[in-house]
Structures are given as structure tokens and as C-alpha cells.
Design a protein around this motif. Structure first.
Motif, mmCIF file in Angstrom:
data_model
loop_
_atom_site.group_PDB
_atom_site.id
_atom_site.type_symbol
_atom_site.label_atom_id
_atom_site.label_comp_id
_atom_site.label_asym_id
_atom_site.label_seq_id
_atom_site.Cartn_x
_atom_site.Cartn_y
_atom_site.Cartn_z
ATOM 1 N N ALA A 171 0.832 -1.206 0.000
ATOM 2 C CA ALA A 171 0.000 0.000 0.000
ATOM 3 C C ALA A 171 0.866 1.255 0.000
ATOM 4 O O ALA A 171 0.566 2.227 -0.714
ATOM 5 N N LEU A 172 1.947 1.252 0.780
ATOM 6 C CA LEU A 172 2.840 2.416 0.808
ATOM 7 C C LEU A 172 3.523 2.609 -0.541
ATOM 8 O O LEU A 172 3.663 3.741 -1.020
ATOM 9 N N ASN A 173 3.943 1.533 -1.159
ATOM 10 C CA ASN A 173 4.587 1.643 -2.475
ATOM 11 C C ASN A 173 3.597 2.141 -3.528
ATOM 12 O O ASN A 173 3.965 2.895 -4.419
ATOM 13 N N GLN A 174 2.327 1.724 -3.439
ATOM 14 C CA GLN A 174 1.319 2.195 -4.389
ATOM 15 C C GLN A 174 0.992 3.670 -4.168
ATOM 16 O O GLN A 174 0.694 4.393 -5.112
ATOM 17 N N ALA A 175 1.050 4.121 -2.915
ATOM 18 C CA ALA A 175 0.723 5.507 -2.599
ATOM 19 C C ALA A 175 1.947 6.422 -2.644
ATOM 20 O O ALA A 175 1.839 7.620 -2.355
ATOM 21 N N LYS A 176 3.078 5.889 -3.045
ATOM 22 C CA LYS A 176 4.334 6.654 -3.042
ATOM 23 C C LYS A 176 4.238 7.927 -3.879
ATOM 24 O O LYS A 176 4.662 9.002 -3.446
ATOM 25 N N GLY A 177 3.670 7.863 -5.072
ATOM 26 C CA GLY A 177 3.552 9.028 -5.955
ATOM 27 C C GLY A 177 2.645 10.094 -5.358
ATOM 28 O O GLY A 177 2.975 11.291 -5.390
ATOM 29 N N ARG A 178 1.522 9.667 -4.820
ATOM 30 C CA ARG A 178 0.596 10.632 -4.215
ATOM 31 C C ARG A 178 1.230 11.288 -2.996
ATOM 32 O O ARG A 178 1.121 12.501 -2.808
ATOM 33 N N LEU A 179 1.900 10.500 -2.158
ATOM 34 C CA LEU A 179 2.561 11.044 -0.969
ATOM 35 C C LEU A 179 3.675 12.015 -1.359
ATOM 36 O O LEU A 179 3.850 13.055 -0.733
ATOM 37 N N ARG A 180 4.406 11.695 -2.428
ATOM 38 C CA ARG A 180 5.484 12.572 -2.875
ATOM 39 C C ARG A 180 4.933 13.910 -3.364
ATOM 40 O O ARG A 180 5.495 14.973 -3.066
ATOM 41 N N SER A 181 3.804 13.879 -4.088
ATOM 42 C CA SER A 181 3.217 15.141 -4.557
ATOM 43 C C SER A 181 2.673 15.953 -3.381
ATOM 44 O O SER A 181 2.774 17.184 -3.377
ATOM 45 N N LEU A 182 2.122 15.278 -2.348
ATOM 46 C CA LEU A 182 1.660 15.995 -1.156
ATOM 47 C C LEU A 182 2.831 16.638 -0.417
ATOM 48 O O LEU A 182 2.732 17.777 0.043
ATOM 49 N N VAL A 183 3.950 15.927 -0.329
ATOM 50 C CA VAL A 183 5.145 16.474 0.321
ATOM 51 C C VAL A 183 5.649 17.684 -0.454
ATOM 52 O O VAL A 183 5.991 18.720 0.124
ATOM 53 N N GLY A 184 5.681 17.571 -1.786
ATOM 54 C CA GLY A 184 6.137 18.691 -2.620
ATOM 55 C C GLY A 184 5.251 19.909 -2.461
ATOM 56 O O GLY A 184 5.732 21.043 -2.408
ATOM 57 N N THR A 185 3.941 19.691 -2.391
ATOM 58 C CA THR A 185 3.003 20.807 -2.248
ATOM 59 C C THR A 185 3.174 21.494 -0.897
ATOM 60 O O THR A 185 3.237 22.723 -0.814
ATOM 61 N N LYS A 186 3.264 20.694 0.175
ATOM 62 C CA LYS A 186 3.346 21.269 1.520
ATOM 63 C C LYS A 186 4.732 21.848 1.814
ATOM 64 O O LYS A 186 4.848 22.822 2.543
ATOM 65 N N ALA A 187 5.794 21.243 1.259
ATOM 66 C CA ALA A 187 7.150 21.690 1.572
ATOM 67 C C ALA A 187 7.572 22.879 0.726
ATOM 68 O O ALA A 187 8.418 23.669 1.141
ATOM 69 N N GLY A 188 7.010 23.012 -0.468
ATOM 70 C CA GLY A 188 7.385 24.118 -1.337
ATOM 71 C C GLY A 188 8.808 23.980 -1.853
ATOM 72 O O GLY A 188 9.493 24.980 -2.061
ATOM 73 N N LEU A 189 9.255 22.771 -2.068
ATOM 74 C CA LEU A 189 10.619 22.539 -2.548
ATOM 75 C C LEU A 189 10.663 22.565 -4.071
ATOM 76 O O LEU A 189 9.698 22.197 -4.748
ATOM 77 N N ARG A 190 11.781 22.979 -4.596
ATOM 78 C CA ARG A 190 11.979 22.953 -6.045
ATOM 79 C C ARG A 190 12.062 21.509 -6.530
ATOM 80 O O ARG A 190 11.533 21.166 -7.570
ATOM 81 N N LEU A 191 12.736 20.680 -5.733
ATOM 82 C CA LEU A 191 12.867 19.265 -6.079
ATOM 83 C C LEU A 191 12.401 18.452 -4.875
ATOM 84 O O LEU A 191 12.968 18.566 -3.785
ATOM 85 N N THR A 192 11.386 17.640 -5.073
ATOM 86 C CA THR A 192 10.859 16.814 -3.997
ATOM 87 C C THR A 192 11.661 15.520 -3.939
ATOM 88 O O THR A 192 11.866 14.878 -4.971
ATOM 89 N N PRO A 193 12.123 15.121 -2.758
ATOM 90 C CA PRO A 193 12.918 13.884 -2.653
ATOM 91 C C PRO A 193 12.115 12.645 -3.033
ATOM 92 O O PRO A 193 10.896 12.586 -2.838
#
Length: 174
Positions: free
Chosen positions: A72-94
Motif C-alpha cells: 500500500a505504501l509503495n502504491q501511494a508513493k507518488g501521491r505522498l510525494r506530490s503531497l510532500v512537494g506541495t506542503k514543503a514548497g521545494l523545487r525538487l521533492t525527494p
């Protein structure tokens, strides 16, 4: 890993908060029930984030639940990464890499070993308190006793030499 770069440490803490709250509120996957994010470590170049997680499961079913949660975590990896990018405001999301955290399980095993060792120590202390000597209380020879024996042996030898001299001198007088 994290620790040398203060920015990486701040980003790791932010990623941990975002992923934990997202799992709780936005991902409605039953396989993620009981999943806890324990730690996040970001590389110094901010390219990869290692997300450590653990799960409370039913006794005897831990392995199966762990595999389903990992899927489940591997399937949600892309969605979680986009949420991290949105909330963190980073140029490059890890990039997120999920790893099961073995530390809590190992800590429980170590705690069990320590409890068993304490119990054995208490049993040994009880045995020692009722123990008695098998022979003399102090079976070893001390210097005082050996000096007394040496002196008594010397007096016996001296008496024997005196008697021999007396018999020798009496035969010469004749």
C-alpha cells in the motif's frame, strides 16, 4: 544521511509530519491501518528520503499485514510525494523509499532478555544467601601457620643434632 546538513534534518521532519498526517486523513486504505511513521532520513543532497515505518498488528498475522502495508505504501508513493512537494514548497521533492523499522521489535526482544537475566540474578542471590561451606570455612594455609610448623620442625632437627653430638662426644671421651 541526515544529521550533517541542518536543512536535510528540517526537511526530514517536515516529510515525517506530512506523510503521517496524509496516511491518517487522505489515504483511505485499510492495509495502512496501524501504520506509524517512526523516522525519516534525507540524504545531504536532498534527493532521497528514507521513510521508516512500523505497524501494530494482530498477533500471528504480523508478516502478512506488514507485506500488505508495504504494498500500500509503495502504491501511494507518488501521491505522498506530490503531497510532500506541495506542503514543503521545494523545487525538487525527494524520492520516497519506505523501509520497515526493525528497532521497536528488536527493543522488545532485548527487554525480554534483560528481564530473564534479572530473574536469574535474583535466583542466584537467593541461592547465595542460603549457601554454606562444603568443608572448612577457610581451607587455605596462612603464613602464620606455616611459620609455626617451620619453627617446630627446626626444633626437632636441632634436638636430633644435639643428641647425635652428645653420643659422638661421649664416645670420644672413652
Amino acid at each position: 544521511m541526515a544529521g550533517t546538513n541542518p536543512r536535510a534534518v528540517r526537511i526530514a521532519a517536515l516529510i515525517q509530519r506530512v506523510i503521517a498526517s496524509s496516511i491518517e486523513s487522505q489515504l483511505h486504505d485499510q492495509r495502512l491501518q496501524g501504520v506509524t511513521i517512526t523516522d525519516v532520513r534525507v540524504t545531504n543532497d536532498l534527493q532521497i528520503a528514507h521513510v521508516f515505518w512500523t505497524q501494530l498488528g494482530q498477533e500471528g498475522h504480523e508478516q502478512g499485514e506488514r507485506k500488505r502495508a508495504q504494498q500500500a505504501l509503495n502504491q501511494a508513493k507518488g501521491r505522498l510525494r506530490s503531497l510532500v512537494g506541495t506542503k514543503a514548497g521545494l523545487r525538487l521533492t525527494p524520492q520516497l523509499r519506505f523501509q520497515f523499522d526493525e528497532v521497536p521489535q528488536e527493543a522488545t526482544e532485548i527487554e525480554d532478555i534483560l528481564v530473564a537475566a534479572r530473574k536469574r540474578d535474583e535466583e542466584l542471590a537467593d541461592l547465595r544467601s542460603t549457601a554454606s561451606y562444603a568443608g572448612d570455612e577457610d581451607p587455605y594455609r596462612h603464613d602464620d601457620a606455616t611459620n609455626e610448623q617451620d619453627q617446630s620442625e627446626k626444633t626437632i632437627e636441632d634436638e636430633g643434632e644435639d643428641a647425635a653430638e652428645d653420643s659422638h662426644s661421649s664416645s670420644s671421651n672413652i
